[in-house]
Design a protein around this motif. Structure first.
Motif, PDB file in Angstrom:
ATOM      1  N   ASN A 783     -21.522 -26.808 -21.289  1.00  0.00           N
ATOM      2  CA  ASN A 783     -21.637 -28.136 -20.517  1.00  0.00           C
ATOM      3  C   ASN A 783     -22.656 -28.105 -19.764  1.00  0.00           C
ATOM      4  N   MET A 784     -22.784 -26.960 -18.779  1.00  0.00           N
ATOM      5  CA  MET A 784     -23.774 -26.921 -17.931  1.00  0.00           C
ATOM      6  C   MET A 784     -25.426 -27.150 -18.499  1.00  0.00           C
ATOM      7  N   LEU A 785     -25.723 -26.192 -19.322  1.00  0.00           N
ATOM      8  CA  LEU A 785     -26.913 -26.513 -19.881  1.00  0.00           C
ATOM      9  C   LEU A 785     -27.054 -27.760 -20.685  1.00  0.00           C
ATOM     10  N   MET A 786     -26.296 -28.461 -21.357  1.00  0.00           N
ATOM     11  CA  MET A 786     -26.549 -29.727 -21.841  1.00  0.00           C
ATOM     12  C   MET A 786     -26.772 -30.764 -20.576  1.00  0.00           C
ATOM     13  N   LYS A 787     -26.259 -30.604 -19.424  1.00  0.00           N
ATOM     14  CA  LYS A 787     -26.482 -31.587 -18.328  1.00  0.00           C
ATOM     15  C   LYS A 787     -27.771 -31.166 -17.658  1.00  0.00           C
ATOM     16  N   VAL A 788     -28.301 -30.003 -17.453  1.00  0.00           N
ATOM     17  CA  VAL A 788     -29.460 -29.632 -16.952  1.00  0.00           C
ATOM     18  C   VAL A 788     -30.807 -30.338 -17.853  1.00  0.00           C
ATOM     19  N   ALA A 789     -30.543 -30.106 -19.310  1.00  0.00           N
ATOM     20  CA  ALA A 789     -31.457 -30.771 -20.110  1.00  0.00           C
ATOM     21  C   ALA A 789     -31.270 -32.107 -19.987  1.00  0.00           C
ATOM     22  N   ARG A 795     -33.656 -32.425 -24.984  1.00  0.00           N
ATOM     23  CA  ARG A 795     -32.458 -32.128 -25.722  1.00  0.00           C
ATOM     24  C   ARG A 795     -32.576 -30.729 -26.119  1.00  0.00           C
ATOM     25  N   ILE A 796     -31.242 -29.967 -25.922  1.00  0.00           N
ATOM     26  CA  ILE A 796     -31.095 -28.450 -26.586  1.00  0.00           C
ATOM     27  C   ILE A 796     -30.950 -28.531 -28.176  1.00  0.00           C
ATOM     28  N   ASN A 797     -31.739 -27.709 -28.539  1.00  0.00           N
ATOM     29  CA  ASN A 797     -31.691 -27.985 -30.227  1.00  0.00           C
ATOM     30  C   ASN A 797     -30.453 -27.295 -30.663  1.00  0.00           C
ATOM     31  N   THR A 798     -29.917 -26.051 -30.284  1.00  0.00           N
ATOM     32  CA  THR A 798     -29.090 -25.292 -30.850  1.00  0.00           C
ATOM     33  C   THR A 798     -28.370 -24.355 -29.783  1.00  0.00           C
ATOM     34  N   PHE A 799     -26.985 -24.512 -29.978  1.00  0.00           N
ATOM     35  CA  PHE A 799     -26.359 -23.431 -29.413  1.00  0.00           C
ATOM     36  C   PHE A 799     -25.765 -22.247 -30.262  1.00  0.00           C
ATOM     37  N   THR A 800     -26.338 -21.154 -30.199  1.00  0.00           N
ATOM     38  CA  THR A 800     -25.869 -20.053 -31.320  1.00  0.00           C
ATOM     39  C   THR A 800     -24.729 -19.291 -30.463  1.00  0.00           C
ATOM     40  N   HIS A 801     -24.133 -18.650 -31.565  1.00  0.00           N
ATOM     41  CA  HIS A 801     -22.729 -17.875 -31.415  1.00  0.00           C
ATOM     42  C   HIS A 801     -21.698 -19.095 -31.000  1.00  0.00           C
ATOM     43  N   ILE A 802     -21.851 -19.873 -29.836  1.00  0.00           N
ATOM     44  CA  ILE A 802     -21.137 -20.933 -29.423  1.00  0.00           C
ATOM     45  C   ILE A 802     -19.757 -20.859 -30.098  1.00  0.00           C
ATOM     46  N   LEU A 803     -19.034 -19.959 -29.893  1.00  0.00           N
ATOM     47  CA  LEU A 803     -17.646 -19.621 -30.082  1.00  0.00           C
ATOM     48  C   LEU A 803     -16.669 -20.402 -29.465  1.00  0.00           C
ATOM     49  N   HIS A 815     -24.805 -34.934 -27.680  1.00  0.00           N
ATOM     50  CA  HIS A 815     -25.963 -34.699 -26.846  1.00  0.00           C
ATOM     51  C   HIS A 815     -27.075 -34.586 -28.054  1.00  0.00           C
ATOM     52  N   GLY A 816     -26.610 -34.118 -29.291  1.00  0.00           N
ATOM     53  CA  GLY A 816     -27.468 -34.163 -30.532  1.00  0.00           C
ATOM     54  C   GLY A 816     -27.893 -32.584 -30.763  1.00  0.00           C
ATOM     55  N   VAL A 817     -26.985 -31.799 -30.422  1.00  0.00           N
ATOM     56  CA  VAL A 817     -27.380 -30.274 -30.323  1.00  0.00           C
ATOM     57  C   VAL A 817     -26.580 -29.711 -31.704  1.00  0.00           C
ATOM     58  N   GLY A 818     -27.118 -28.877 -32.300  1.00  0.00           N
ATOM     59  CA  GLY A 818     -26.448 -27.904 -33.268  1.00  0.00           C
ATOM     60  C   GLY A 818     -25.643 -27.000 -32.902  1.00  0.00           C
ATOM     61  N   GLY A 819     -24.821 -26.363 -33.786  1.00  0.00           N
ATOM     62  CA  GLY A 819     -24.236 -24.974 -33.382  1.00  0.00           C
ATOM     63  C   GLY A 819     -24.473 -23.920 -34.593  1.00  0.00           C
TER      64      GLY A 819
END
Length: 988
Positions: A783-789, A795-803, A815-819
C-alpha cells in the motif's frame, strides 16, 4: 612522495657529480670518463623480430647501442667479444608488474558495521578511486626479484600499485643490477592503470559488485568532465591526477573475456583508448574480441592438468574446466590468427621463472616465434611510447640484449648472458662445454659407465655404475675439468680427473696405491638417448585441441544455429488468443515470425516438425529470474539505480540451456533485493550460444525496487545503513524521488548541471520511461509504495513475490499494477507467514494481471508445472493458468506485442511439448526462438553421449601429462552457485 624527493635530489646530485668529473680533477688525482667500447662480433643478431644480421657486429658504449650491422668497424679502444655460433636478441619488456612495489596495508576495522562514506579529504568521494597514487613513491629495487626477471629474459618492467579501481600511475624500471635508482628509472609516470577491484586500504562499502564498479567508472568520467569545465570550487586531487595523466597509455585489467567487453564499453562511451589486460579465456569468444578493436596484454597462466587417477574425483570436474586446461594455451595463437595486437606478460605467474615454460607451451600450441618476440619487445615498447629506447637493437637505444646458445625459442637454447643498460649478468658461463651423456671406461681392471647430467646448469650430476650396481661417488665439473672420487674394489678410493674434448673423455685415474692410469672413453650416448629421443618425439607432436562450441561448455553448439523457416504440423495449439486451443493445427514460422496458423498449411522449403499428438505453445517467460548473471546485488548503497544487470550477464550459464529444456524463451534478469532502489533489469531472450548483445532486448527498460526484511537488513547482522525500519524504506523512496524532481528541473533549466547516472534513472521512473518491478511481501508496504507512486504521479508496474497480494488485490487493480508471484511458497521467512496458495487466483479474479515467476534457477525450468498448480488452487481455467507463464508476464514486461501468444506477426518463440503443457509428464521437445531451434530433445540425448566421450579423451590426455612428470592440480568439485534475491558478492 618522500622517495620521489630523494630520487629527484639524487638526479640533480648525479648530474652535478658528472659535470665535476668531466671537467675538474678529483681530490685523489685526475679521473677521466670511461669511453671504452664493448664490441660483440660474429654473432647472429636479431635487431628486431623481423630483422636478423648473420655474422653481425654490435657496438656498445656507456650503456647504449652505438652501431649494429654486418660491416661495422671496431673502434680502437674496444673490448672485443667473439660470439661465433651464438645469437643476440633484444631483451624482453613486461608492461604489467608490481615489481618493487610494497603492498598497501589492509584497512582495519570490521564487525557488523559498514563504511558508506569516504575517509579522505580533498580526494574523490569514493576511496577506491586512487588515481593520485604514483607507483614510484612506493618503489624499492629488489635484487632478488630482478634476478628472476633477468634470467627469464626481461630487462625492463613497467610497475604499479595493484590496488584499487583507479590505481594511479606506474614507473618504467630497468633491471640493471649494477645501477642505482636514478639511472634505473626510465620514466616515473609511464602509464595510468585501472581495474574492477577495490582498494585494500579502505573499507568503503560501495561498490560490492562488478556492475557497481562499472557504474563507478562511468560516473567518475562524468564527474571528471564536470570538474574540468570548472564547475567545482574545491580541488579534488584524484580528478586532478586523472586530468594530468590523460595523455599517458591507459591500462585496464580484466578477469575474463566478458571483462574485456565491459572495459571496451566504458572506453567507447568516453573515448578512451584502453589497453586491456586479458583474463586468459578470450579464445572462447575471439570473434567478439576482434570486434572491440583493442590492444591486449596477455598473461600466460595456463592451468595444470587435473589429477584424474581417482575416477570418482574425476567425475566431478566440469567439462568446461577440462576444456580450459586443453584450450587455454591456444589463446595467444587465436589473437595472432585474428590479427588482434597483443603483448605478453608474466602477470599472474607465481614467478618469472615459470614464464619460459608457459611461453614454449603457447608456441607449441600455434603462436609463431616471430609474433612471440614482437609481443615481448617491439609491441610493448611502442605501447609505452619508448620504441627509440627499448625493444630493439638500434643506434641510440639502451644496450638491453641477451646472448644465447641458439635460436631463442628452442627448448635446448641456453641464455648465457643478459646485458641491461650495458651491464652484464652471467646466467650461464658461455665457455662451459656441454659434456652431458654416458661414457664407458675401464679403470684398475674394472669396466664402468659414467652418466653426466646438467653440466651447463651450474651443478653437474654424476651417476657411476659398475655393471648394474650404482657406486656412491662425489664429483664436480668446473672450468672444463671433471673431478670424481669413488670407492673401487676393496672399498678403497679412486680419484679420477680429466676433460671432454670432441666427445671423448681424456684424463687419468689415481688408484688407491698411488699408481696413475690413463683413461680414455668415448661418449656413447648424449642425454637425449632413446628415452630422451622418444620424449622429444612426443614433445614434437602437435597437441590435440578439443573443438570449440558456442558457448564453449557442455551442450554448446559446434556452429551457431541458424534461423529457419519451420512448419509444425497437426498439433494442439495453445494460441493464448480469442481462438483458444486449436486441435490438429499447423503453425508456420517464417523469417523469425509467426507467418500462418491454420490447417493443412503448405511447407514450401520449411523444415517440417510432426506435431501429431503434441502440444504447441508460445515460449514461457520468467518475469523474475536470476540465472545467466555473474552478480545479483550491488549492496553498497541504499539506492543503486545507476547499476545495470546488462553489465554482468553470463551468456555461458548452463541454466540457460536447462531453462530452454523447460520451455523458457525469455526472462527478466532482475537485480537482487539488497536495497530499496536496486539496479536496472536486463530483459533477454535465451539464445544459447549467442553473444550478450544478441540476447538483450535493450528497448525494454525496467528496474528492481524492494521492500521488507532484506532492504532493512533484518537478517544481515548489519546496523549501520539507513534504512533500518519499514518506515525508513518509505523515506528512502520519497527522498530519492524528490531529489530526482529537483535534478530534472536543473537539467531542464538550461543551466550547467552535473550528469548523475543514478538520478537520470530515477527521473526515467518518474516519467514512466522505466518501469518498477518491486520485491514485496507485506500488505502495508505494498500500500505504501502505491501511495508514494500516486504522490509523484506515476504507476508501479509489477509487484513481484507479492505473497500478501490477495489482501490488497482490489487496490492493486485500481492502481493498475500487476502481480508476479509464486504458486505455493510460504513460511520460508517471517514476513511470508501469511502466504497462501490461493494468492494468484484471488488477484486474477480481482482483475490483476498475474504471472507466476521462479526467482530460482531450478524452479524456472518447471514453470509449466507451477502454472498447473494454479488450476488446483482457486479453480482457474487451464488457459488462464497457462497465460500466467506466457502472455501475462509478456504484458508485465511490455513484450506482448512481440511474444506471449501464437499470433501472426509475433516472434516465432514457440515450444513443442510431448504432452499437455500443464502436466508433470510434459517435456519440451523443441524450444524455438525467432525461428531458431535452441533446444532439441533428440540432439540433447546425443550431446550427453558426446560429453561423456569428450571427458574420457581429456582424462586420457591428463593421465599422460601426469605420467610425463608434469605438474597437476587436484580434481575438485565446483558446485554451481544458485543466485537469488539475497545473494551478495564481494569484489576484491
Amino acid at each position: 612522495m618522500f622517495l620521489k624527493k630523494i630520487l629527484l635530489a639524487g638526479l640533480v646530485f648525479c648530474s652535478f657529480v658528472m659535470y665535476g668529473q668531466d671537467y675538474f680533477p678529483a681530490n685523489d688525482g685526475v679521473k677521466s670518463k670511461n669511453e671504452n667500447y664493448t664490441v660483440f662480433t660474429n654473432a647472429t643478431i636479431h635487431t628486431s623480430p623481423t630483422e636478423t644480421i648473420k655474422n653481425g657486429t654490435l657496438v656498445v658504449q656507456d650503456g647504449k647501442v652505438v652501431r649494429v650491422g654486418k660491416s661495422v668497424s671496431v673502434p680502437a679502444n674496444a673490448i672485443t667479444v667473439d660470439l661465433s655460433g651464438k645469437h643476440i636478441y633484444p631483451s624482453f619488456i613486461d608492461m604489467y608488474t608490481n615489481f618493487g612495489i610494497k603492498k598497501p596495508k589492509r584497512a582495519g576495522g570490521g564487525g557488523r558495521g559498514s563504511q558508506y562514506d569516504n575517509t579522505r579529504e580533498g580526494y574523490y568521494w569514493n576511496d577506491h578511486i586512487r588515481s593520485e597514487v604514483q607507483g614510484i613513491d612506493d618503489f624499492e629495487y629488489s635484487s632478488k626479484d630482478a634476478k628472476a626477471y633477468i634470467e627469464a629474459g626481461f630487462a625492463v618492467v613497467a610497475t604499479h600499485q595493484h590496488d584499487g579501481i583507479a590505481r594511479g600511475t606506474g614507473a618504467l624500471i630497468a633491471l640493471n643490477s649494477e645501477g642505482n635508482t636514478a639511472n634505473r628509472v626510465l620514466d616515473q609516470n609511464i602509464a595510468q592503470y585501472f581495474s574492477f577491484d577495490k582498494s585494500n586500504t579502505s573499507r568503503q562499502s560501495y561498490p560490492t559488485s562488478k556492475m557497481g564498479a562499472m557504474s563507478l567508472m562511468r560516473q567518475l568520467h562524468h564527474d571528471l568532465d564536470w570538474y574540468e569545465k570548472g564547475n567545482v570550487n574545491t580541488k579534488d586531487l584524484s580528478l586532478e591526477a586523472l586530468t594530468r595523466n590523460k595523455s599517458l597509455p591507459q591500462f585496464f585489467e580484466g578477469d575474463d573475456v566478458y571483462d574485456a567487453i565491459r572495459i571496451d564499453g566504458i572506453g567507447d562511451q568516453f573515448g578512451l583508448n584502453y589497453v586491456i589486460v586479458a583474463g586468459g579465456n578470450e579464445y572462447k569468444r575471439i570473434a567478439d574480441i576482434k570486434k572491440l578493436n583493442r590492444t591486449f596484454i596477455l598473461p600466460l597462466d595456463f592451468p595444470n592438468a587435473y589429477d584424474v587417477e581417482d575416477p570418482y574425483a574425476a567425475a566431478y570436474i566440469d567439462l568446461a574446466d577440462m576444456r580450459h586446461w586443453n584450450q587455454a594455451p591456444t589463446n595467444p595463437k587465436q589473437f595472432e590468427t585474428n590479427g588482434i595486437p597483443f603483448a605478453l606478460t608474466t602477470f599472474k605467474l607465481k614467478s618469472p621463472k615459470e614464464f619460459k615454460g608457459q611461453l614454449m607451451k603457447a608456441i607449441k600450441h600455434g603462436l609463431s616465434k616471430e609474433k612471440a618476440l614482437a609481443a615481448l619487445t617491439t609491441v610493448p615498447a611502442q605501447l609505452l611510447g619508448k620504441s627509440n629506447e627499448i625493444g630493439s637493437l638500434k643506434s641510440g637505444a639502451w644496450a638491453n640484449f641477451m646472448i644465447t646458445s641458439g635460436e631463442l625459442f628452442e627448448a635446448k637454447t641456453k641464455l648465457y648472458e643478459h646485458w641491461v643498460q650495458g651491464q652484464k649478468t652471467v646466467v650461464k658461463d658461455m665457455n662451459t662445454v656441454d659434456i652431458d651423456g654416458t661414457y664407458t671406461m675401464r679403470m684398475a681392471g674394472t669396466s664402468y659407465t659414467l652418466a653426466v647430467k646438467n653440466s651447463t646448469g651450474g651443478k653437474a650430476g654424476f651417476i657411476l655404475k659398475d655393471g648394474d650396481d650404482d657406486i656412491k661417488s662425489e664429483g664436480k665439473y668446473a672450468n672444463g675439468w671433471v673431478n670424481l672420487t669413488f670407492p673401487g674394489r676393496g672399498n678403497k678410493f679412486v680419484r679420477l680427473v680429466g676433460q671432454v674434448i670432441n666427445d671423448r673423455f681424456t684424463g687419468k685415474a689415481v688408484l688407491p696405491n698411488g699408481d696413475e692410469e690413463s683413461v680414455s672413453a668415448a661418449r656413447v650416448a648424449a642425454e637425449d638417448d632413446k628415452k630422451g629421443k622418444d620424449k622429444k618425439k612426443d614433445d614434437d607432436k602437435a597437441p590435440v585441441i578439443m573443438s570449440m562450441t558456442y558457448p564453449n561448455i557442455a551442450f554448446g553448439f559446434e556452429q551457431q544455429p541458424n534461423q529457419e523457416d519451420i512448419l509444425i504440423k497437426n498439433a494442439t495449439v495453445w494460441t493464448n488468443e480469442a481462438d483458444g486451443v486449436l486441435e490438429n493445427t499447423d503453425v508456420l514460422i517464417k523469417d523469425g515470425k509467426i507467418s500462418k496458423v491454420g490447417k493443412n498449411l503448405s511447407a514450401g522449403r520449411a523444415r517440417v516438425i510432426d506435431g501429431t499428438g503434441k502440444h504447441v505453445t508460445s515460449g514461457i517467460i520468467d518475469e523474475h529470474s536470476h540465472i545467466a548473471a555473474f552478480a545479483i546485488n550491488e549492496a553498497g548503497h541504499n539506492s543503486t539505480a545507476e547499476v545495470r544487470m546488462s553489465d554482468v550477464i553470463n551468456p555461458d550459464d548452463s541454466d540457460i540451456y536447462r531453462n530452454l529444456a523447460g520451455g523458457v524463451t525469455s526472462i527478466q534478469l532482475l537485480h537482487g533485493s539488497a536495497n530499496p532502489i536496486g539496479g536496472q533489469s536486463a530483459v533477454m531472450k535465451l539464445k544459447w550460444g549467442a553473444s550478450i548483445d544478441e540476447m538483450l532486448l535493450e528497448d525494454k527498460k525496467f528496474i528492481k525496487f524492494a521492500l521488507g526484511e532484506n532492504v532493512k537488513q533484518s537478517n544481515w547482522q548489519s546496523f549501520s545503513r539507513f534504512p533500518q525500519t519499514r518506515m525508513g524504506v518509505e523515506q528512502v523512496f520519497v527522498d530519492y524521488f524528490t531529489r530526482a524532481k529537483e535534478y530534472e528541473a536543473q537539467k531542464n533549466s538550461g543551466k550547467p548541471y552535473r550528469f548523475d547516472e543514478e538520478m537520470e534513472t530515477v527521473v526515467d521512473i518518474l516519467n514512466e520511461e522505466r518501469y518498477i518491478s518491486c520485491h514485496s511481501y507485506v500488505q502495508s508496504e505494498i500500500n505504501m509504495l502505491m501511495k508514494v507512486a500516486d504522490r509523484f504521479n506515476f504507476r508501479i508496474n509489477t509487484f513481484t513475490h507479492i505473497l500478501e497480494g490477495y489482501k490488497v488485490a482490489d487496490k492493486m487493480a485500481a492502481h493498475g499494477v500487476g502481480g508476479s508471484t509464486f504458486s505455493d511458497w510460504w513460511a520460508y521467512k517471517y514476513e511470508v507467514n501469511d502466504a497462501i496458495p490461493y494468492n494468484a487466483a484471488i488477484m486474477h479474479n480481482a482483475g490483476v494481471v498475474v504471472a507466476i515467476n521462479s526467482d530460482d534457477g531450478e524452479m524456472s525450468r518447471r514453470l509449466n508445472q507451477e502454472a498447473g498448480k494454479i488450476v488446483k488452487y482457486g479453480g482457474i481455467s487451464e488457459e488462464d493458468a497457462w497465460k500466467m507463464v506466457t502472455l501475462n508476464p509478456a504484458k508485465l514486461l511490455h513484450l506482448d506485442d512481440r511474444t506471449g501468444s501464437i499470433k501472426v506477426g509475433k516472434d516465432g518463440d514457440v515450444v513443442v511439448w510431448s504432452d499437455h503443457p500443464l502436466s508433470i509428464k510434459a517435456k519440451a521437445e523443441q524450444t524455438i526462438i525467432e525461428g531458431t531451434v535452441y533446444f532439441d530433445i533428440n540432439r540433447d540425448l546425443q550431446l550427453r553421449k558426446d560429453v561423456k566421450a569428450e571427458k574420457s579423451k581429456l582424462i586420457e590426455m591428463m593421465l599422460a601429462e601426469k605420467k610425463k612428470g608434469l605438474k597437476t592440480q587436484p580434481a575438485k568439485s565446483k558446485e554451481k552457485q544458485r543466485l537469488h534475491c539475497d545473494t551478495t558478492e564481494t569484489i576484491h
